[in-house]
Design an enzyme around this catalytic site. Sequence first.
Site, PDB file in Angstrom:
ATOM      1  N   LYS A  42       0.633  -1.453  -0.051  1.00 60.95           N
ATOM      2  CA  LYS A  42       0.123  -0.094  -0.050  1.00 60.95           C
ATOM      3  C   LYS A  42       0.695   1.133   0.021  1.00 60.95           C
ATOM      4  CE  LYS A  42      -3.569  -2.139   2.917  1.00 60.95           C
ATOM      5  NZ  LYS A  42      -4.162  -2.158   4.281  1.00 60.95           N
ATOM      6  N   GLY A  43       2.059   1.117   0.372  1.00 59.01           N
ATOM      7  CA  GLY A  43       2.777   2.438   0.728  1.00 59.01           C
ATOM      8  C   GLY A  43       3.100   3.164  -0.206  1.00 59.01           C
ATOM      9  N   GLU A  97       8.051   2.218  -5.665  1.00 59.04           N
ATOM     10  CA  GLU A  97       7.943   1.867  -4.269  1.00 59.04           C
ATOM     11  C   GLU A  97       8.236   3.140  -3.574  1.00 59.04           C
ATOM     12  OE1 GLU A  97       7.411  -0.117  -1.980  1.00 59.04           O
ATOM     13  OE2 GLU A  97       8.411  -1.968  -2.133  1.00 59.04           O
ATOM     14  N   ASP A  98       7.616   2.908  -2.440  1.00 60.06           N
ATOM     15  CA  ASP A  98       7.714   4.099  -1.515  1.00 60.06           C
ATOM     16  C   ASP A  98       9.135   4.116  -0.842  1.00 60.06           C
ATOM     17  OD1 ASP A  98       7.526   1.487  -0.147  1.00 60.06           O
ATOM     18  OD2 ASP A  98       5.978   2.225   1.450  1.00 60.06           O
ATOM     19  N   ASP A 101      14.209  -0.381   2.317  1.00 61.48           N
ATOM     20  CA  ASP A 101      14.947  -0.364   3.655  1.00 61.48           C
ATOM     21  C   ASP A 101      16.016  -1.652   3.564  1.00 61.48           C
ATOM     22  OD1 ASP A 101      15.099   0.029   6.708  1.00 61.48           O
ATOM     23  OD2 ASP A 101      13.561  -1.591   6.745  1.00 61.48           O
ATOM     24  N   LYS A 129      17.124   3.799   2.278  1.00 66.46           N
ATOM     25  CA  LYS A 129      17.948   3.654   3.560  1.00 66.46           C
ATOM     26  C   LYS A 129      19.022   2.851   3.351  1.00 66.46           C
ATOM     27  CE  LYS A 129      13.861   3.684   6.798  1.00 66.46           C
ATOM     28  NZ  LYS A 129      13.397   2.646   8.025  1.00 66.46           N
ATOM     29  N   PHE A 150      12.801   5.371  11.308  1.00 71.01           N
ATOM     30  CA  PHE A 150      11.462   4.888  10.748  1.00 71.01           C
ATOM     31  C   PHE A 150      10.589   6.153  10.507  1.00 71.01           C
ATOM     32  CE2 PHE A 150       7.161   3.540  11.634  1.00 71.01           C
ATOM     33  CZ  PHE A 150       7.224   2.383  10.726  1.00 71.01           C
ATOM     34  N   VAL A 151      10.050   6.219   9.627  1.00 70.79           N
ATOM     35  CA  VAL A 151       9.279   7.513   9.025  1.00 70.79           C
ATOM     36  C   VAL A 151       7.811   7.117   8.604  1.00 70.79           C
ATOM     37  CG1 VAL A 151      11.224   8.899   8.066  1.00 70.79           C
ATOM     38  CG2 VAL A 151      10.230   7.220   6.610  1.00 70.79           C
ATOM     39  N   ARG A 163      -0.717   7.211   6.804  1.00 70.78           N
ATOM     40  CA  ARG A 163      -0.540   7.061   5.534  1.00 70.78           C
ATOM     41  C   ARG A 163      -1.051   8.345   4.710  1.00 70.78           C
ATOM     42  NH1 ARG A 163       0.928   1.966   3.838  1.00 70.78           N
ATOM     43  NH2 ARG A 163      -0.088   0.312   5.291  1.00 70.78           N
TER      44      ARG A 163
HETATM   45  P1  5GP Z   1      12.395  -3.895   2.800  1.00 76.38           P
HETATM   46  O1  5GP Z   1      11.913  -5.155   2.301  1.00 76.38           O
HETATM   47  O2  5GP Z   1      13.287  -2.926   2.025  1.00 76.38           O
HETATM   48  O3  5GP Z   1      13.147  -3.839   4.109  1.00 76.38           O
HETATM   49  O4  5GP Z   1      11.038  -2.899   3.201  1.00 76.38           O
HETATM   50  C1  5GP Z   1      10.036  -2.750   2.306  1.00 76.38           C
HETATM   51  C2  5GP Z   1       8.781  -2.293   3.191  1.00 76.38           C
HETATM   52  O5  5GP Z   1       8.939  -2.053   4.276  1.00 76.38           O
HETATM   53  C3  5GP Z   1       8.469  -0.758   2.512  1.00 76.38           C
HETATM   54  O6  5GP Z   1       7.866  -0.946   1.266  1.00 76.38           O
HETATM   55  C4  5GP Z   1       7.715  -0.421   3.690  1.00 76.38           C
HETATM   56  O7  5GP Z   1       6.239  -0.766   3.712  1.00 76.38           O
HETATM   57  C5  5GP Z   1       8.319  -0.705   4.959  1.00 76.38           C
HETATM   58  N1  5GP Z   1       9.270  -0.052   5.544  1.00 76.38           N
HETATM   59  C6  5GP Z   1      10.352   0.103   5.668  1.00 76.38           C
HETATM   60  N2  5GP Z   1      11.033   1.187   6.101  1.00 76.38           N
HETATM   61  C7  5GP Z   1       9.910   1.881   6.599  1.00 76.38           C
HETATM   62  C8  5GP Z   1       9.820   3.233   7.366  1.00 76.38           C
HETATM   63  O8  5GP Z   1      10.657   3.939   7.860  1.00 76.38           O
HETATM   64  N3  5GP Z   1       8.413   3.484   7.479  1.00 76.38           N
HETATM   65  C9  5GP Z   1       7.303   2.767   7.250  1.00 76.38           C
HETATM   66  N4  5GP Z   1       6.040   3.340   7.611  1.00 76.38           N
HETATM   67  N5  5GP Z   1       7.583   1.593   6.594  1.00 76.38           N
HETATM   68  C10 5GP Z   1       8.684   1.164   6.074  1.00 76.38           C
END
Ligand code: 5GP
Length: 175
Positions: A42-43, A97-98, A101, A129, A150-151, A163
């Site tokens: 959803k992000g 993608e939002d 991480d 990040k 964490f944002v 959101r």
């Molecule tokens: P990854 O697979 O790269 O660790 O993370 C992917 C998902 O984790 C992102 O699409 C998002 O939904 C969530 N996520 C990662 N970092 C953050 C953050 O700082 N804030 C929020 N709200 N969601 C995050």
Amino acid sequence: MMPLKISPYLSEDKIKARVKEMAKQINEDYKGEELLAVCVLKGSFIFYSDLTRQLDGNILCEFLAVSSYSGMTSSGEVKISLDLAKPIEGKNILLIEDIVDTGLTMNFLKTLIEARKPKSIKTAVLLHKPEAAKIKTELDYVGFTIANDFVVGYGLDYQGYYRNLPYIGQIQSLN
Ligand code: 5GP
């Protein structure tokens, strides 16, 4: 949920200006070629809407959803909860993608899309990040590189909330 205090991280104006620059770059790179813009729910729904409205050429919009965080820690497990509605073979794909991480989600999605034989695949992410990376991921368009914070807001949630914030912030009491 009790309302929490949010401190500003990236302002609405700053995001708007950066999204405009990203769209300009994408338009130059694709020069009006047809593009299938994939929204990773959803992000990224707000970033996706703002970015795609500034893209030229023929744009197809498709959506997929993956499971992500519950709370503030990554499960490390990625699952598709909504798949693309149509085949994507031979299409230019832009994965939107939002945030990247650990990189696990983006990596999983790129592998999944590549297996479906698109003409090309590129990625546009609003936030990156690099300090949190668990896997190396090549990203094509990055809005902002941020610290390992964490944002929330502008599509990003905390337990499903925030959101709808028009800016990106940090939850004060969690810092
Ligand atoms: P990854 O697979 O790269 O660790 O993370 C992917 C998902 O984790 C992102 O699409 C998002 O939904 C969530 N996520 C990662 N970092 C953050 C953050 O700082 N804030 C929020 N709200 N969601 C995050």
